[in-house]
Design an enzyme around this catalytic site. Structure first.
Site, mmCIF file in Angstrom:
data_model
loop_
_atom_site.group_PDB
_atom_site.id
_atom_site.type_symbol
_atom_site.label_atom_id
_atom_site.label_comp_id
_atom_site.label_asym_id
_atom_site.label_seq_id
_atom_site.Cartn_x
_atom_site.Cartn_y
_atom_site.Cartn_z
ATOM 1 N N TYR A 139 0.837 -1.202 0.000
ATOM 2 C CA TYR A 139 0.000 0.000 0.000
ATOM 3 C C TYR A 139 0.869 1.249 0.000
ATOM 4 C CZ TYR A 139 -4.187 -2.697 1.269
ATOM 5 O OH TYR A 139 -5.236 -3.572 1.281
ATOM 6 N N TYR B 21 -0.603 -10.243 0.484
ATOM 7 C CA TYR B 21 0.535 -9.761 1.285
ATOM 8 C C TYR B 21 0.507 -10.329 2.701
ATOM 9 C CZ TYR B 21 -3.004 -6.363 2.857
ATOM 10 O OH TYR B 21 -4.140 -5.776 3.347
ATOM 11 N N HIS C 237 -7.398 -8.523 -2.493
ATOM 12 C CA HIS C 237 -8.690 -7.883 -2.212
ATOM 13 C C HIS C 237 -8.664 -6.404 -2.576
ATOM 14 C CE1 HIS C 237 -6.325 -7.032 1.421
ATOM 15 N NE2 HIS C 237 -7.057 -5.937 1.537
ATOM 16 N N HIS D 129 -10.686 -2.880 -1.172
ATOM 17 C CA HIS D 129 -11.602 -2.300 -0.185
ATOM 18 C C HIS D 129 -12.647 -1.453 -0.894
ATOM 19 C CE1 HIS D 129 -9.232 -3.242 3.474
ATOM 20 N NE2 HIS D 129 -8.214 -3.201 2.628
ATOM 21 N N ARG E 293 -3.037 -11.991 3.702
ATOM 22 C CA ARG E 293 -4.326 -11.518 3.207
ATOM 23 C C ARG E 293 -4.526 -12.017 1.781
ATOM 24 N NH1 ARG E 293 -7.801 -7.743 4.341
ATOM 25 N NH2 ARG E 293 -9.078 -9.567 4.045
#
Lengths: 241, 191
Positions: free
Chosen positions: A107, A146, A159, A161, A156
Protein backbone atom coordinates in the site's frame (compact mmCIF):
# COMPACT_ATOMS: atom_id res chain seq x y z
CA UNK A 1 -44.99 13.43 3.49
CA UNK A 2 -43.75 9.90 3.72
CA UNK A 3 -42.13 8.01 6.54
CA UNK A 4 -39.05 5.98 5.77
CA UNK A 5 -37.63 3.07 7.67
CA UNK A 6 -34.61 0.88 7.03
CA UNK A 7 -34.93 -2.89 6.94
CA UNK A 8 -33.37 -4.24 10.13
CA UNK A 9 -29.87 -5.64 9.73
CA UNK A 10 -29.53 -9.41 9.86
CA UNK A 11 -26.36 -9.75 11.94
CA UNK A 12 -26.09 -13.46 11.12
CA UNK A 13 -25.10 -12.47 7.61
CA UNK A 14 -22.42 -10.04 8.82
CA UNK A 15 -19.05 -10.57 10.50
CA UNK A 16 -18.82 -11.11 14.23
CA UNK A 17 -17.50 -7.96 15.85
CA UNK A 18 -15.66 -9.69 18.67
CA UNK A 19 -13.60 -12.24 16.73
CA UNK A 20 -10.25 -12.98 18.44
CA UNK A 21 -8.84 -14.86 15.40
CA UNK A 22 -8.52 -11.34 14.00
CA UNK A 23 -6.16 -10.05 16.64
CA UNK A 24 -6.84 -6.35 16.17
CA UNK A 25 -10.45 -6.88 17.19
CA UNK A 26 -9.49 -8.05 20.70
CA UNK A 27 -9.06 -4.61 22.24
CA UNK A 28 -11.26 -2.71 19.79
CA UNK A 29 -14.50 -4.66 19.46
CA UNK A 30 -17.23 -3.36 21.78
CA UNK A 31 -18.57 -6.00 24.19
CA UNK A 32 -22.07 -4.69 24.86
CA UNK A 33 -25.18 -5.23 22.77
CA UNK A 34 -26.11 -2.51 20.35
CA UNK A 35 -29.25 -0.53 21.08
CA UNK A 36 -31.97 -0.92 18.43
CA UNK A 37 -34.47 1.82 17.73
CA UNK A 38 -36.78 2.80 14.88
CA UNK A 39 -35.23 4.68 11.94
CA UNK A 40 -35.52 8.44 12.14
CA UNK A 41 -34.83 11.19 9.64
CA UNK A 42 -31.13 11.10 10.57
CA UNK A 43 -30.66 7.56 9.26
CA UNK A 44 -32.88 7.78 6.19
CA UNK A 45 -32.21 11.12 4.45
CA UNK A 46 -28.80 11.66 2.82
CA UNK A 47 -25.97 12.28 2.38
CA UNK A 48 -25.92 12.19 -1.40
CA UNK A 49 -22.86 13.23 -3.41
CA UNK A 50 -22.79 15.39 -6.49
CA UNK A 51 -21.21 14.25 -9.73
CA UNK A 52 -19.13 17.42 -9.91
CA UNK A 53 -16.78 15.97 -7.27
CA UNK A 54 -15.79 13.16 -9.63
CA UNK A 55 -12.78 13.72 -11.89
CA UNK A 56 -12.35 12.10 -15.29
CA UNK A 57 -9.71 9.60 -14.18
CA UNK A 58 -11.11 8.91 -10.71
CA UNK A 59 -12.25 5.40 -11.73
CA UNK A 60 -9.09 4.60 -13.70
CA UNK A 61 -6.47 3.58 -11.17
CA UNK A 62 -4.06 2.66 -13.97
CA UNK A 63 -3.82 6.33 -14.99
CA UNK A 64 -4.89 8.52 -12.08
CA UNK A 65 -1.45 8.46 -10.42
CA UNK A 66 0.81 7.59 -13.34
CA UNK A 67 3.69 9.80 -14.38
CA UNK A 68 3.86 10.48 -18.12
CA UNK A 69 1.16 7.87 -18.75
CA UNK A 70 3.43 5.03 -17.67
CA UNK A 71 1.33 2.03 -16.68
CA UNK A 72 1.64 0.66 -13.17
CA UNK A 73 3.22 -2.80 -12.90
CA UNK A 74 0.97 -5.84 -12.89
CA UNK A 75 -1.94 -6.85 -15.08
CA UNK A 76 -4.88 -4.58 -15.69
CA UNK A 77 -8.35 -5.72 -14.63
CA UNK A 78 -11.87 -4.39 -14.84
CA UNK A 79 -13.94 -4.52 -11.67
CA UNK A 80 -17.59 -3.80 -12.25
CA UNK A 81 -21.08 -4.52 -11.03
CA UNK A 82 -24.28 -2.92 -9.84
CA UNK A 83 -25.40 -1.38 -6.59
CA UNK A 84 -28.98 -2.20 -5.68
CA UNK A 85 -31.09 -2.25 -2.53
CA UNK A 86 -32.59 -5.33 -0.88
CA UNK A 87 -35.73 -4.95 -3.01
CA UNK A 88 -33.53 -5.29 -6.16
CA UNK A 89 -34.01 -1.61 -7.07
CA UNK A 90 -30.84 -0.23 -8.67
CA UNK A 91 -29.34 2.71 -6.75
CA UNK A 92 -28.39 5.63 -8.94
CA UNK A 93 -25.70 8.03 -7.78
CA UNK A 94 -24.25 5.74 -5.12
CA UNK A 95 -20.70 6.84 -4.28
CA UNK A 96 -18.19 4.00 -4.41
CA UNK A 97 -14.66 4.61 -3.16
CA UNK A 98 -12.04 1.87 -3.46
CA UNK A 99 -8.51 1.36 -2.18
CA UNK A 100 -6.05 -1.46 -2.63
CA UNK A 101 -2.46 -2.67 -2.59
CA UNK A 102 -0.33 -2.60 -5.74
CA UNK A 103 0.67 -5.68 -7.75
CA UNK A 104 3.40 -6.47 -5.21
CA UNK A 105 0.96 -6.36 -2.29
CA UNK A 106 2.18 -2.97 -1.01
CA UNK A 107 0.00 0.00 0.00
CA UNK A 108 1.09 3.56 -0.61
CA UNK A 109 0.85 4.26 3.12
CA UNK A 110 3.44 5.04 5.83
CA UNK A 111 1.95 2.42 8.15
CA UNK A 112 2.44 -0.45 5.69
CA UNK A 113 5.43 -2.41 7.00
CA UNK A 114 5.46 -4.96 4.20
CA UNK A 115 8.95 -4.72 2.62
CA UNK A 116 7.52 -5.07 -0.92
CA UNK A 117 8.22 -2.18 -3.32
CA UNK A 118 5.87 0.74 -3.90
CA UNK A 119 4.95 1.51 -7.51
CA UNK A 120 5.56 5.20 -8.34
CA UNK A 121 2.71 5.06 -10.88
CA UNK A 122 0.06 3.56 -8.63
CA UNK A 123 -1.73 5.03 -5.60
CA UNK A 124 -4.49 2.40 -5.34
CA UNK A 125 -7.24 4.96 -4.88
CA UNK A 126 -10.39 5.39 -6.99
CA UNK A 127 -14.04 6.45 -6.88
CA UNK A 128 -17.15 6.80 -9.01
CA UNK A 129 -20.89 7.34 -8.86
CA UNK A 130 -23.24 4.63 -10.13
CA UNK A 131 -25.25 5.23 -13.30
CA UNK A 132 -29.06 5.31 -13.50
CA UNK A 133 -29.04 1.51 -13.66
CA UNK A 134 -26.79 1.27 -10.59
CA UNK A 135 -23.78 0.31 -12.72
CA UNK A 136 -20.17 1.04 -11.75
CA UNK A 137 -16.83 0.18 -13.32
CA UNK A 138 -13.18 0.56 -12.34
CA UNK A 139 -10.05 -0.04 -14.37
CA UNK A 140 -7.24 -1.09 -12.05
CA UNK A 141 -4.35 -3.48 -11.43
CA UNK A 142 -4.69 -6.93 -9.91
CA UNK A 143 -3.70 -6.34 -6.25
CA UNK A 144 -1.15 -8.77 -4.81
CA UNK A 145 -1.64 -10.83 -1.64
CA UNK A 146 0.54 -9.76 1.29
CA UNK A 147 1.78 -10.90 4.69
CA UNK A 148 0.67 -9.13 7.86
CA UNK A 149 1.15 -9.74 11.57
CA UNK A 150 -1.84 -11.48 13.18
CA UNK A 151 -1.40 -14.87 14.88
CA UNK A 152 2.19 -14.81 13.72
CA UNK A 153 2.51 -13.85 10.08
CA UNK A 154 -0.61 -14.54 8.00
CA UNK A 155 -1.49 -13.68 4.41
CA UNK A 156 -4.33 -11.52 3.21
CA UNK A 157 -6.01 -12.83 0.08
CA UNK A 158 -6.00 -10.47 -2.89
CA UNK A 159 -8.69 -7.88 -2.21
CA UNK A 160 -10.04 -4.42 -2.94
CA UNK A 161 -11.60 -2.30 -0.18
CA UNK A 162 -15.00 -0.77 -1.01
CA UNK A 163 -16.77 2.10 0.73
CA UNK A 164 -20.32 2.78 -0.44
CA UNK A 165 -22.86 5.52 0.21
CA UNK A 166 -26.37 4.93 -1.11
CA UNK A 167 -29.18 7.36 -0.37
CA UNK A 168 -28.92 7.50 3.41
CA UNK A 169 -26.53 7.27 6.35
CA UNK A 170 -28.19 4.04 7.47
CA UNK A 171 -27.24 2.36 4.17
CA UNK A 172 -23.56 3.13 4.65
CA UNK A 173 -21.40 0.06 3.90
CA UNK A 174 -17.67 -0.66 4.05
CA UNK A 175 -16.49 -4.02 2.78
CA UNK A 176 -13.88 -5.88 0.71
CA UNK A 177 -14.06 -7.73 -2.57
CA UNK A 178 -12.04 -10.91 -3.01
CA UNK A 179 -11.10 -12.73 -6.22
CA UNK A 180 -12.61 -15.99 -7.40
CA UNK A 181 -10.28 -18.94 -6.98
CA UNK A 182 -7.85 -17.35 -4.50
CA UNK A 183 -6.79 -20.17 -2.10
CA UNK A 184 -6.06 -17.61 0.66
CA UNK A 185 -9.74 -16.64 1.02
CA UNK A 186 -10.65 -19.64 3.14
CA UNK A 187 -7.67 -19.08 5.46
CA UNK A 188 -8.44 -15.43 6.17
CA UNK A 189 -9.76 -14.63 9.66
CA UNK A 190 -11.40 -11.42 8.43
CA UNK A 191 -13.38 -13.39 5.85
CA UNK A 192 -14.11 -16.12 8.38
CA UNK A 193 -15.49 -13.62 10.88
CA UNK A 194 -18.60 -14.04 8.68
CA UNK A 195 -20.03 -17.42 9.70
CA UNK A 196 -22.66 -17.70 6.99
CA UNK A 197 -21.20 -19.36 3.87
CA UNK A 198 -23.53 -17.69 1.40
CA UNK A 199 -22.77 -14.26 2.87
CA UNK A 200 -19.05 -15.00 2.75
CA UNK A 201 -19.24 -16.06 -0.90
CA UNK A 202 -21.11 -12.89 -1.82
CA UNK A 203 -17.84 -10.98 -1.28
CA UNK A 204 -16.04 -12.88 -4.03
CA UNK A 205 -15.76 -11.08 -7.36
CA UNK A 206 -16.55 -13.55 -10.15
CA UNK A 207 -14.43 -13.81 -13.29
CA UNK A 208 -16.56 -12.75 -16.25
CA UNK A 209 -15.03 -14.36 -19.32
CA UNK A 210 -17.41 -12.76 -21.80
CA UNK A 211 -16.54 -9.25 -20.65
CA UNK A 212 -12.86 -10.25 -20.39
CA UNK A 213 -12.85 -11.36 -24.03
CA UNK A 214 -14.51 -8.20 -25.32
CA UNK A 215 -12.15 -5.87 -23.51
CA UNK A 216 -9.05 -8.07 -23.70
CA UNK A 217 -8.62 -7.64 -19.94
CA UNK A 218 -9.67 -9.89 -17.08
CA UNK A 219 -12.98 -8.66 -15.72
CA UNK A 220 -14.44 -9.37 -12.28
CA UNK A 221 -18.09 -8.79 -11.42
CA UNK A 222 -19.00 -7.71 -7.90
CA UNK A 223 -22.61 -6.75 -7.19
CA UNK A 224 -23.35 -4.81 -4.03
CA UNK A 225 -26.59 -4.78 -2.05
CA UNK A 226 -27.42 -1.96 0.36
CA UNK A 227 -30.20 -2.02 2.93
CA UNK A 228 -33.74 -1.50 1.72
CA UNK A 229 -35.73 1.54 2.82
CA UNK A 230 -39.48 1.08 3.25
CA UNK A 231 -41.68 4.07 2.61
CA UNK A 232 -45.08 4.59 4.18
CA UNK A 233 -47.24 7.26 2.64
CA UNK A 234 -49.47 9.22 4.96
CA UNK A 235 -53.08 9.56 3.81
CA UNK A 236 -52.93 13.33 3.59
CA UNK A 237 -52.37 13.63 -0.13
CA UNK A 238 -54.23 16.29 -1.97
CA UNK A 239 -57.23 15.12 -3.94
CA UNK A 240 -56.53 14.25 -7.52
CA UNK A 241 -52.95 13.14 -6.83
CA UNK B 1 -50.41 -1.68 4.94
CA UNK B 2 -48.92 -4.26 2.67
CA UNK B 3 -45.63 -5.65 3.91
CA UNK B 4 -42.91 -5.72 1.29
CA UNK B 5 -40.35 -8.48 1.80
CA UNK B 6 -36.67 -7.97 1.06
CA UNK B 7 -35.49 -10.20 -1.77
CA UNK B 8 -31.74 -9.84 -1.24
CA UNK B 9 -29.36 -9.92 1.71
CA UNK B 10 -27.33 -6.81 2.43
CA UNK B 11 -23.69 -7.24 1.36
CA UNK B 12 -21.68 -8.13 4.48
CA UNK B 13 -19.28 -5.67 6.06
CA UNK B 14 -15.53 -6.18 6.27
CA UNK B 15 -13.05 -4.10 8.22
CA UNK B 16 -11.87 -0.85 6.64
CA UNK B 17 -8.37 -1.85 7.78
CA UNK B 18 -5.40 0.37 8.62
CA UNK B 19 -5.03 1.97 5.18
CA UNK B 20 -8.51 3.44 4.74
CA UNK B 21 -7.02 6.90 4.19
CA UNK B 22 -5.89 5.89 0.71
CA UNK B 23 -9.47 5.49 -0.44
CA UNK B 24 -11.33 7.91 1.82
CA UNK B 25 -8.93 10.75 2.65
CA UNK B 26 -5.95 10.50 0.29
CA UNK B 27 -4.98 14.16 0.62
CA UNK B 28 -4.66 13.70 4.39
CA UNK B 29 -1.79 11.26 3.75
CA UNK B 30 -0.22 13.35 1.01
CA UNK B 31 -1.64 11.50 -1.97
CA UNK B 32 -2.42 14.88 -3.48
CA UNK B 33 -2.62 14.32 -7.16
CA UNK B 34 -5.87 12.46 -7.51
CA UNK B 35 -8.80 14.23 -5.81
CA UNK B 36 -8.90 17.99 -5.53
CA UNK B 37 -10.37 17.76 -2.04
CA UNK B 38 -11.02 14.98 0.39
CA UNK B 39 -14.68 14.18 0.83
CA UNK B 40 -16.31 15.80 3.88
CA UNK B 41 -13.62 18.39 4.60
CA UNK B 42 -16.27 20.83 5.78
CA UNK B 43 -19.84 19.86 6.60
CA UNK B 44 -21.48 23.20 5.70
CA UNK B 45 -20.08 25.74 3.25
CA UNK B 46 -20.08 29.51 3.68
CA UNK B 47 -20.41 29.61 7.45
CA UNK B 48 -18.70 32.22 9.62
CA UNK B 49 -16.43 31.17 12.46
CA UNK B 50 -18.84 32.58 15.06
CA UNK B 51 -21.65 30.33 13.76
CA UNK B 52 -19.65 27.19 14.44
CA UNK B 53 -19.33 24.83 17.37
CA UNK B 54 -16.45 22.46 18.02
CA UNK B 55 -16.82 18.85 19.07
CA UNK B 56 -13.55 17.18 19.98
CA UNK B 57 -12.53 13.90 21.51
CA UNK B 58 -10.59 10.69 21.15
CA UNK B 59 -11.52 7.10 20.41
CA UNK B 60 -10.07 4.80 23.10
CA UNK B 61 -9.45 1.06 22.83
CA UNK B 62 -9.76 -1.46 25.68
CA UNK B 63 -6.26 -0.60 26.90
CA UNK B 64 -7.10 3.08 27.18
CA UNK B 65 -4.97 3.91 24.15
CA UNK B 66 -6.31 6.62 21.84
CA UNK B 67 -6.60 5.34 18.27
CA UNK B 68 -4.76 7.24 15.57
CA UNK B 69 -5.87 5.10 12.61
CA UNK B 70 -9.63 5.56 13.01
CA UNK B 71 -11.97 7.44 10.67
CA UNK B 72 -15.08 9.11 12.02
CA UNK B 73 -17.86 10.19 9.68
CA UNK B 74 -20.49 12.62 10.89
CA UNK B 75 -23.94 13.42 9.54
CA UNK B 76 -26.47 15.95 10.78
CA UNK B 77 -29.25 18.36 9.93
CA UNK B 78 -28.86 22.13 9.80
CA UNK B 79 -29.64 24.65 12.54
CA UNK B 80 -33.33 24.61 11.57
CA UNK B 81 -33.60 20.84 11.90
CA UNK B 82 -33.69 20.35 8.14
CA UNK B 83 -31.74 17.56 6.43
CA UNK B 84 -30.15 18.75 3.20
CA UNK B 85 -28.90 15.76 1.23
CA UNK B 86 -25.83 17.60 -0.05
CA UNK B 87 -24.54 19.17 3.17
CA UNK B 88 -23.97 18.15 6.78
CA UNK B 89 -21.47 15.36 6.15
CA UNK B 90 -17.88 15.37 7.46
CA UNK B 91 -14.96 12.98 7.70
CA UNK B 92 -12.44 13.22 10.53
CA UNK B 93 -9.22 11.55 11.58
CA UNK B 94 -7.37 12.19 14.83
CA UNK B 95 -4.48 14.61 14.94
CA UNK B 96 -1.15 12.70 14.86
CA UNK B 97 0.12 14.22 18.07
CA UNK B 98 -2.93 14.93 20.24
CA UNK B 99 -4.86 11.86 18.97
CA UNK B 100 -7.99 14.01 19.08
CA UNK B 101 -10.52 14.46 16.31
CA UNK B 102 -12.13 17.87 15.90
CA UNK B 103 -15.46 18.54 14.20
CA UNK B 104 -16.20 22.17 13.38
CA UNK B 105 -19.82 22.45 12.39
CA UNK B 106 -23.04 24.31 13.00
CA UNK B 107 -25.11 23.24 15.97
CA UNK B 108 -27.90 21.04 14.59
CA UNK B 109 -31.48 21.99 15.41
CA UNK B 110 -34.08 19.70 16.90
CA UNK B 111 -36.54 18.22 14.44
CA UNK B 112 -39.93 16.59 14.28
CA UNK B 113 -39.46 13.08 12.88
CA UNK B 114 -41.62 11.02 10.52
CA UNK B 115 -43.10 9.57 13.71
CA UNK B 116 -44.15 13.13 14.77
CA UNK B 117 -41.85 12.86 17.79
CA UNK B 118 -39.37 15.63 18.56
CA UNK B 119 -35.70 14.66 18.41
CA UNK B 120 -33.19 16.66 20.44
CA UNK B 121 -30.26 18.09 18.46
CA UNK B 122 -27.73 15.39 17.62
CA UNK B 123 -24.94 14.45 15.24
CA UNK B 124 -24.81 10.88 13.95
CA UNK B 125 -21.40 9.15 13.87
CA UNK B 126 -20.04 6.22 11.91
CA UNK B 127 -16.69 4.84 13.11
CA UNK B 128 -14.36 2.70 11.00
CA UNK B 129 -10.92 1.31 11.79
CA UNK B 130 -8.61 -1.68 11.72
CA UNK B 131 -9.98 -4.21 14.21
CA UNK B 132 -13.60 -3.20 13.65
CA UNK B 133 -15.23 -5.86 11.47
CA UNK B 134 -18.24 -3.59 11.07
CA UNK B 135 -18.59 0.16 11.14
CA UNK B 136 -19.93 1.35 14.52
CA UNK B 137 -22.71 3.88 14.84
CA UNK B 138 -23.47 6.25 17.68
CA UNK B 139 -24.88 9.74 18.27
CA UNK B 140 -23.63 12.90 19.93
CA UNK B 141 -26.18 14.87 21.97
CA UNK B 142 -25.36 18.10 23.81
CA UNK B 143 -25.58 18.47 27.59
CA UNK B 144 -26.98 22.00 27.46
CA UNK B 145 -30.04 20.92 25.43
CA UNK B 146 -33.42 19.67 26.59
CA UNK B 147 -32.91 15.89 26.34
CA UNK B 148 -35.52 14.16 28.44
CA UNK B 149 -38.12 13.68 25.69
CA UNK B 150 -35.75 12.53 22.97
CA UNK B 151 -37.14 9.24 21.56
CA UNK B 152 -33.75 7.50 21.57
CA UNK B 153 -32.37 8.76 24.88
CA UNK B 154 -35.60 7.92 26.66
CA UNK B 155 -35.26 4.20 25.89
CA UNK B 156 -31.73 4.01 27.32
CA UNK B 157 -31.28 3.43 31.04
CA UNK B 158 -29.93 6.38 33.00
CA UNK B 159 -26.67 4.65 33.93
CA UNK B 160 -25.19 4.61 30.47
CA UNK B 161 -27.03 7.34 28.63
CA UNK B 162 -24.20 9.75 29.46
CA UNK B 163 -21.92 8.13 26.88
CA UNK B 164 -24.06 9.78 24.19
CA UNK B 165 -23.94 13.28 25.64
CA UNK B 166 -21.13 15.72 24.84
CA UNK B 167 -19.89 17.86 27.74
CA UNK B 168 -19.69 21.58 27.29
CA UNK B 169 -16.13 22.68 28.00
CA UNK B 170 -16.45 26.33 27.02
CA UNK B 171 -18.63 28.53 24.85
CA UNK B 172 -19.45 26.70 21.59
CA UNK B 173 -17.08 23.89 22.48
CA UNK B 174 -17.87 20.31 23.47
CA UNK B 175 -15.97 17.19 24.50
CA UNK B 176 -17.08 13.77 23.24
CA UNK B 177 -14.76 10.84 23.92
CA UNK B 178 -15.61 7.41 22.54
CA UNK B 179 -14.76 4.24 24.46
CA UNK B 180 -14.75 1.04 22.44
CA UNK B 181 -14.53 -1.20 25.54
CA UNK B 182 -14.39 -1.14 29.34
CA UNK B 183 -16.49 0.38 32.14
CA UNK B 184 -17.20 3.47 30.10
CA UNK B 185 -17.99 1.63 26.85
CA UNK B 186 -19.94 3.95 24.58
CA UNK B 187 -23.44 2.96 23.55
CA UNK B 188 -23.39 1.83 19.94
CA UNK B 189 -26.54 1.78 17.90
CA UNK B 190 -28.19 -0.72 15.60
CA UNK B 191 -29.46 2.02 13.30
Amino acid sequence: MNAKSLIKRNYEKHPEIDFPDYKSSIFRAPKNRKISFPSSNTETIGPIFNKNIIGKLDNDLTLNFSKNKISPLGHKIIVYGTVSDQFTNPIKGALIEIWQANAAGKYLHDNDENPAPIDPNFAGCGRCLTSSSGYYEFLTIQPGPYPYPNRGIEWRPMHIHFSIFGKSFGQRLITQMYFEGDPLIKLCPMVNSIRNEKAKNSLIGVLDTSKSNTKNLLAYKFDIVLRGIKQTYFENRKEGL
Amino acid sequence: METIKAKLDETPFQTAGPFLHIGCMPNAIKINKIYQNDLGEIPFKDKQENELITIEGSVFDGNGVALDDVMIETWQCDEKGQFNEDSGFARLIPNNITKKFTLKTIKPGSYKGFDRKTYSPHVSLSISARGLNMTLNTRVYFEDDELKNDPLLSIISLDNVNSLIAKKIKKNSYLFDIFLQGDKETIFLDI
